[in-house]
Design a protein around this motif. Sequence first.
Motif, short mmCIF file in Angstrom:
data_model
loop_
_atom_site.label_atom_id
_atom_site.label_comp_id
_atom_site.label_asym_id
_atom_site.label_seq_id
_atom_site.Cartn_x
_atom_site.Cartn_y
_atom_site.Cartn_z
N ALA A 134 0.88 -1.17 0.00
CA ALA A 134 0.00 0.00 0.00
C ALA A 134 0.91 1.22 0.00
O ALA A 134 1.35 1.66 1.06
CB ALA A 134 -0.89 -0.01 1.24
N LEU A 135 1.20 1.74 -1.19
CA LEU A 135 2.22 2.79 -1.29
C LEU A 135 1.66 4.18 -1.08
O LEU A 135 2.21 4.99 -0.36
CB LEU A 135 2.92 2.71 -2.65
N HIS A 136 0.55 4.50 -1.74
CA HIS A 136 0.00 5.85 -1.64
C HIS A 136 -1.52 5.77 -1.56
O HIS A 136 -2.13 4.84 -2.09
CB HIS A 136 0.40 6.70 -2.85
N ALA A 137 -2.12 6.74 -0.96
CA ALA A 137 -3.58 6.72 -0.80
C ALA A 137 -4.29 6.73 -2.14
O ALA A 137 -5.44 6.30 -2.24
CB ALA A 137 -4.02 7.92 0.05
N THR A 138 -3.67 7.23 -3.19
CA THR A 138 -4.33 7.32 -4.49
C THR A 138 -4.11 6.05 -5.31
O THR A 138 -4.72 5.89 -6.36
CB THR A 138 -3.80 8.52 -5.29
N ASP A 139 -3.24 5.17 -4.87
CA ASP A 139 -2.94 3.94 -5.62
C ASP A 139 -3.95 2.85 -5.29
O ASP A 139 -4.48 2.78 -4.18
CB ASP A 139 -1.54 3.43 -5.30
N THR A 140 -4.21 2.00 -6.25
CA THR A 140 -4.98 0.79 -5.99
C THR A 140 -4.07 -0.40 -6.15
O THR A 140 -3.05 -0.34 -6.81
CB THR A 140 -6.16 0.68 -6.98
N ALA A 141 -4.45 -1.50 -5.52
CA ALA A 141 -3.63 -2.69 -5.59
C ALA A 141 -3.65 -3.26 -7.00
O ALA A 141 -4.59 -3.05 -7.76
CB ALA A 141 -4.15 -3.73 -4.59
N ASP A 142 -2.61 -3.99 -7.34
CA ASP A 142 -2.56 -4.70 -8.61
C ASP A 142 -3.35 -6.00 -8.43
O ASP A 142 -2.79 -7.04 -8.10
CB ASP A 142 -1.12 -4.98 -9.01
N THR A 165 1.13 -4.94 2.63
CA THR A 165 2.30 -4.46 3.36
C THR A 165 2.39 -2.93 3.29
O THR A 165 1.70 -2.28 2.51
CB THR A 165 3.58 -5.08 2.77
N LYS A 166 3.28 -2.39 4.14
CA LYS A 166 3.49 -0.94 4.22
C LYS A 166 2.17 -0.22 4.48
O LYS A 166 1.89 0.85 3.91
CB LYS A 166 4.16 -0.42 2.95
N SER A 167 1.35 -0.81 5.34
CA SER A 167 0.00 -0.31 5.57
C SER A 167 -0.02 1.07 6.20
O SER A 167 -1.05 1.77 6.17
CB SER A 167 -0.78 -1.29 6.45
N ASP A 168 1.11 1.50 6.77
CA ASP A 168 1.16 2.81 7.40
C ASP A 168 1.20 3.94 6.38
O ASP A 168 1.00 5.11 6.74
CB ASP A 168 2.37 2.91 8.32
N LEU A 169 1.44 3.63 5.11
CA LEU A 169 1.61 4.67 4.10
C LEU A 169 0.31 5.14 3.47
O LEU A 169 0.31 6.11 2.72
CB LEU A 169 2.55 4.17 3.00
N ILE A 170 -0.78 4.46 3.74
CA ILE A 170 -2.02 4.76 3.01
C ILE A 170 -3.04 5.53 3.83
O ILE A 170 -3.99 6.08 3.30
CB ILE A 170 -2.64 3.46 2.46
#
Length: 372
Positions: A134-142, A165-170
């Motif tokens: 989960a990289l950015h709030a505007t991204d969706t998962a593949d 993963t990286k759930s703190d970033l979203i």
Amino acid sequence: MSSPVLPGSHDLSALGWDDSLAAGLPAGTVPARVARVDRGAAEVLGADGHLTAHYSARVRRAAADDPVALPCVGDWAALRRLPEGRFELEALLPRRTAFVRGGVARTSRGGLSGDSHGQVLAANVDVVFVAEPALHATDTADLGRIERLLALAWESGARPVVLVTKSDLIGEGLDFLLREVASAAPGVDVHPVCSVTGEGVDIVRGYLAGSRTAVVLGASGAGKSTLVNALAGETVMETQQVRAGDGRGRHTTVHRELIPLSGGGLVIDTPGIRRIGLYDMGEGVDAVFSDIEELAEECRFADCGHDGEPGCAVVAAIEDGTLPERRLVSWHKLQREAAWMASRTDARLRKEMQNKWKVIHKEMRRSGRNRP
């Protein structure tokens, strides 16, 4: 020259050894579990410690006929001690599970190419962790990548689990992302994980109780090695930050490696996967798309292809919003690829059988000419 032996023997039961495996061990050999492979040799963990064992001629011949027979991380191997003191990997014990991807590549025109042989990424695995960042709030998962990995995981015989993963970033978008991922993974546990803060790490560790083995799969930059370090409680794998600008990860892990955890269980770290070809699909795709399979039972025709046939319950579900159209598009795509791989495999097997019969007939003619 003797095989290099590193300090510290291993408790075989902690590595997953049991009586059923022992029953298949060839006489005169000792068991060890493959931790890492190199050309012609494997690093293994056994009662004698951490050592290197070169492949026997028998193993090399089997691998030449079919790359799936190559030793891979997670395999249980039978080692024989040679007179000079070094160990030889004489045979592999039957695999309980095997995560195999196909040799499929995309052509420049969008078609499929490659061979019909598979590549075993991990063997004797109990759990497959599919890591999606989960990289950015505007991204969706593949979601397509998740579905592909889940199809291979189900086919392997292991239990799939999706880790965001990286759930703190979203931030506040996490709940939406989890629902989106869950929609592409029916029947599969989905957990948010942050290896830096520790969120979800204990939940992940719970899947490794006893001597269970897990493999972590995902794209570069998904945080696989960081998660392995968090599970181990120490730095056992190198990590890197994602690239600035595009958010994509670098390949930190360049090989697959089996890592015993001090708290119990084992985990296999893997390099980022760019190409995920299906291989010898039986029920893997059906398991990933169990929602479509359930709807298909209500179709008018038993052989409905969900492509415009009258009375199609799947198309009706898309029209009323029950099923996302993306799911059906992905289902069609993976079904076509699985059928293509099956045809390539069948063609290869037919060719191999023809070649075997040619040899047999040649020997029969030769023996006939030599008969007095």
